[in-house]
Structures are given as C-alpha cells and as structure tokens.
Design a protein around this motif. Structure first.
Motif, mmCIF file in Angstrom:
data_model
loop_
_atom_site.group_PDB
_atom_site.id
_atom_site.type_symbol
_atom_site.label_atom_id
_atom_site.label_comp_id
_atom_site.label_asym_id
_atom_site.label_seq_id
_atom_site.Cartn_x
_atom_site.Cartn_y
_atom_site.Cartn_z
ATOM 1 N N HIS A 181 52.107 18.721 48.450
ATOM 2 C CA HIS A 181 53.263 18.045 47.853
ATOM 3 C C HIS A 181 54.489 18.937 47.972
ATOM 4 C CE1 HIS A 181 51.543 14.407 45.816
ATOM 5 N NE2 HIS A 181 50.428 15.034 46.165
ATOM 6 N N PHE A 201 53.434 14.935 36.837
ATOM 7 C CA PHE A 201 54.423 15.065 37.906
ATOM 8 C C PHE A 201 55.801 15.488 37.400
ATOM 9 C CE2 PHE A 201 52.485 14.209 41.948
ATOM 10 C CZ PHE A 201 51.270 13.651 41.596
ATOM 11 N N SER A 212 35.913 11.373 46.165
ATOM 12 C CA SER A 212 37.369 11.402 46.171
ATOM 13 C C SER A 212 37.863 11.358 47.613
ATOM 14 C CB SER A 212 37.854 12.674 45.475
ATOM 15 O OG SER A 212 39.257 12.732 45.480
ATOM 16 N N ALA A 253 37.636 7.291 44.193
ATOM 17 C CA ALA A 253 37.467 8.449 43.319
ATOM 18 C C ALA A 253 36.067 9.060 43.421
ATOM 19 C CB ALA A 253 37.765 8.054 41.874
ATOM 20 N N LEU A 285 51.101 21.195 44.348
ATOM 21 C CA LEU A 285 49.832 20.448 44.340
ATOM 22 C C LEU A 285 49.313 20.495 45.774
ATOM 23 C CD1 LEU A 285 47.681 18.558 43.139
ATOM 24 C CD2 LEU A 285 49.294 16.654 43.369
ATOM 25 N N GLY A 309 42.760 14.084 32.781
ATOM 26 C CA GLY A 309 42.612 14.047 34.241
ATOM 27 C C GLY A 309 43.919 13.739 34.963
ATOM 28 N N HIS A 310 44.920 13.220 34.234
ATOM 29 C CA HIS A 310 46.220 12.938 34.859
ATOM 30 C C HIS A 310 46.884 14.228 35.340
ATOM 31 C CE1 HIS A 310 45.814 9.345 32.249
ATOM 32 N NE2 HIS A 310 46.584 8.744 33.132
ATOM 33 N N LEU A 311 47.636 14.135 36.422
ATOM 34 C CA LEU A 311 48.506 15.230 36.842
ATOM 35 C C LEU A 311 49.904 14.937 36.317
ATOM 36 C CD1 LEU A 311 47.134 15.584 40.463
ATOM 37 C CD2 LEU A 311 46.869 17.231 38.598
ATOM 38 N N MET A 361 38.692 9.228 37.635
ATOM 39 C CA MET A 361 39.534 8.113 38.072
ATOM 40 C C MET A 361 41.024 8.486 37.982
ATOM 41 S SD MET A 361 39.541 4.339 36.285
ATOM 42 C CE MET A 361 40.502 4.802 34.813
ATOM 43 N N ILE A 377 45.946 19.985 48.448
ATOM 44 C CA ILE A 377 44.669 19.292 48.596
ATOM 45 C C ILE A 377 44.060 19.679 49.939
ATOM 46 C CG2 ILE A 377 43.515 17.035 48.532
ATOM 47 C CD1 ILE A 377 46.160 15.918 47.273
ATOM 48 N N HIS A 416 45.602 6.535 47.983
ATOM 49 C CA HIS A 416 44.292 6.651 47.342
ATOM 50 C C HIS A 416 43.321 5.638 47.932
ATOM 51 C CE1 HIS A 416 41.398 7.096 44.061
ATOM 52 N NE2 HIS A 416 41.380 5.773 43.969
ATOM 53 N N PHE A 465 42.376 11.542 37.706
ATOM 54 C CA PHE A 465 42.671 12.705 38.563
ATOM 55 C C PHE A 465 42.840 12.269 40.021
ATOM 56 C CE2 PHE A 465 41.137 16.301 41.188
ATOM 57 C CZ PHE A 465 42.061 17.257 40.817
ATOM 58 N N CYS A 466 41.856 11.548 40.526
ATOM 59 C CA CYS A 466 41.888 11.173 41.956
ATOM 60 C C CYS A 466 43.034 10.210 42.263
ATOM 61 C CB CYS A 466 40.555 10.576 42.387
ATOM 62 S SG CYS A 466 39.219 11.783 42.302
ATOM 63 N N ASN A 467 43.312 9.287 41.347
ATOM 64 C CA ASN A 467 44.415 8.354 41.576
ATOM 65 C C ASN A 467 45.776 9.043 41.553
ATOM 66 O OD1 ASN A 467 43.959 5.216 41.788
ATOM 67 N ND2 ASN A 467 42.282 5.997 40.543
ATOM 68 N N CYS A 468 45.850 10.219 40.914
ATOM 69 C CA CYS A 468 47.124 10.943 40.852
ATOM 70 C C CYS A 468 47.399 11.776 42.099
ATOM 71 C CB CYS A 468 47.143 11.869 39.629
ATOM 72 S SG CYS A 468 47.531 11.012 38.089
ATOM 73 N N LEU A 469 46.367 12.104 42.865
ATOM 74 C CA LEU A 469 46.521 13.095 43.946
ATOM 75 C C LEU A 469 47.579 12.724 44.982
ATOM 76 C CD1 LEU A 469 42.785 14.100 44.627
ATOM 77 C CD2 LEU A 469 44.553 15.446 43.434
#
Lengths: 206, 206
Positions: free
Chosen positions: A88, A176, A59, A56, A134, A172-174, B19, A136, A53, B21-25
């Motif tokens: 991923h 995992f 991004s 943000a 995932l 906003g978290h993914l 924040m 990108i 990272h 979302f982007c930190n998780c990518l």
C-alpha cells in the motif's frame, strides 16, 4: 443536466478519452505497488489498481493485469518465481508510486530509479517497498486469461502480512485512518480519505 | 511496533476476525449497488464492493460474487435476465446502501424496504437507484467460477452510463469530487474522500 452515454458513443470516443472514462467507472480503489524479481534477480516494482478480495479461507486476492502482447515484467516475473508482494502506498509517496508506471530500461529497477527502498522479510523471496504501511506477500495460485479482452486474472494466496500493531484492531479490521494510504480513481487521480463510520452487520427488522 | 501475520495464523483466526482482516487487505473501493429484477419481475438491490475495471474497448467491468451454495438473488437474476445496473452511492446514503446487505423476505424489495427509489432508463430493463450520481447499465458477458473458493467472477459489458454533464470532464475523466460518492474498506467501514492531484502519464527521463 443529466447525460446518457451509450456503448456506441463510448466506442466512438477517442482512445484516450475512452481509456480515462472507462477506467473511472468503477470508482475508488487502492493503487498498490507490486514487487517482484525476475529469475535472474532483477527487482521490479509496478503500480496496479485493480486488486480485489477473493476470499478469506484461504486468504486470496485477485488482480487484473493488462495483455501480455507487449512485455510485462510483473506478469513474467510472477509466472517465473510464483511469488510477489502487494504494497500500500503512503499518502506522501503517491507521485513516486505513479511514476513506477513509466517504461524504464531493462537494467534499471523502479526501486533504484525512484529511490523507493526495497526490503525483504525473512523466509520470503520477493521484495517489499520498505515504507509501505501495509505489506502483503503472496504465492501465485492461478493465472487465467479473460476472454473478453486478453487481460489476465492473477490470483494469489496471502502468505504473510506486515502491519503496525496499532493499526490492526482486535476485531480484525485494519485502521486505514492510521495507515494513511492513498486512494485513487482511474489511472492518474489521487485522493486522501476521511473515516465516516463503521456499521454493524445488517439485519432485517420488520 | 511492526507485526507479521502468517498464512497459518490467519487460518487459525476466529471466522469473523479472519473475514474482517482479509476483506481489509485490498484497501479502498467504491461499494456499488447492483440493481436487478427476477424473471417474475421482483426488483432487487444489493451492495457489492469488489467491482473492477476489465477493459475499455469494449468497456467491460468485473465483479466477484459470493458462492451460490445459498440463494443469491442478484446472481440468479443476472443469470436469468442477462442485464444489471451498477449504482454509485451518494455520501448521504451510505447507511441505506449498507442495509441492502441484510436478508429480506422474498416478497420485499430492498428498494421498498429502504425507501430507495427505483428508476428505469428508456430501452434498458434493469432498475437503477434514482439518486445514484453515476449509473451504469450492463449486459452479462460471462460468469466464471473461481476455482480457489467457489466465488464467481461476473463480467458485464457497459451498455449505458448516466452522469451529470458537469461531472464528465473533457478528458473523459469523471470528477468524483463533484459526484460525492462514498468509499469503503472491508465489509462495513465508510469514508469520504478529498482530491489531491491528477498526474500526467508517467515517462522515464534519464
């Protein structure tokens, strides 16, 4: 029994021992498959595991590529087309993901050789790995040589992300645990993961 | 149901959503505790999670630090003293590790505030976290501003590594199952890991 290894000792290590030792020092990471095409349209897929990272807003994501003193399709393709994808790796595909690091003849794409399905998302010209949970899509922002050792820092701007709706949390978290992607250390060691905890923003209290 | 999120949508996200979302990518990583002292001798310990392998010869490690537009003890200390430590976090200590990200009053060291024992290794001036199962002492090699967003790329040269002898394999690999360090995603989510496989060097076979 604790052991201290000094820079002088690392320097004296056999090349492969040093390679494994040094690559292990930074611990866990997500190995990602980088999808590109050459200007002539050949698709390429290669595993990179030093991806991180940067910011943000916008991004942005960085990755370290090895020196271009020998031909490196991925770096050449990114330089030419200015776009690439990060994919991923599902737990079930870690062996195929690892095998993208082999040197294939020029006319053979890793997608074909390893039976990894390429997929395109409308409006974006670089190939994704279809089964990546995932995905990108990035546009090249900058390529910077690292003076310490001729590796290259590639920074990209995130143009799109594809993910199952159920794995994108309202915060906003993914998730995992739901994405079930593989983790790795060094150049060749793979792990599954288990969620422990999500912690609140840290504040000092007297 | 798959969802595609575009750069324009990410831009419109609420700041905290963006924040997270982007930190998780970029997926899994090893959050590391960075140990430093100021020129006046105050010890500091702070969690950084974007740390990555740069090269093996010489052994170099990169990390991304946030903009210095507000005071950042770690970056200031590294700039002043030219040395720092990276300390892997034992599974049992993930909460304390996370809490090093809080803003403490200047006179309070995170080592004291969180009861994390500082330790020095002979001949190296920066503090380690005593219970870290993998400790790395580095000298500053370069500090480079990232033009995309004013973050900072700090590259250090590995001067020494301390690890339990039983966790250093004859091949140079570090055994993270034995080290039992924590993995993370984003800014606040912690995981344990389970070894799946170590794969041979990938070769193309017709």
């Amino acid at each position: 029994m604790k052991k201290i290894i000094t820079a002088a000792e690392i320097k004296e290590y056999d090349r492969f021992l040093r390679m494994h030792f040094c690559n292990c020092l930074t611990g866990f990471k997500s190995p990602l498959l980088v999808g590109t095409t050459s200007e002539s349209g050949n698709e390429n897929l290669a595993i990179f595991s030093n991806v991180f990272h940067i910011g943000a807003d916008p991004s942005t994501i960085g990755m370290i590529a090895r020196p271009t003193t020998i031909p490196r399709d991925t770096v050449a393709n990114i330089s030419e087309t200015k776009i690439y994808t990060l994919n991923h790796i599902p737990l079930a595909d870690y062996e195929k993901g690892h095998l993208t690091s082999a040197k294939y003849p020029e006319e053979i794409s890793e997608f074909e050789a390893l039976n990894l399905k390429a997929e395109y998302i409308e409006g974006f010209g670089a190939p994704f790995y279809a089964d990546a949970p995932l995905k990108i899509g990035l546009s090249l922002s900058s390529i910077t040589p690292i003076k310490e050792n001729d590796t290259i820092l590639i920074i990209g701007k995130v143009e799109l992300v594809e993910v199952e709706e159920k794995n994108l949390m309202v915060t906003g978290h993914l998730d995992f645990s739901g994405l079930r992607t593989v983790a790795s250390t060094g150049l060749d060691t793979y792990y599954s993961t288990k969620f422990i905890d999500r912690l609140p923003y840290a504040k000092y209290r007297k």
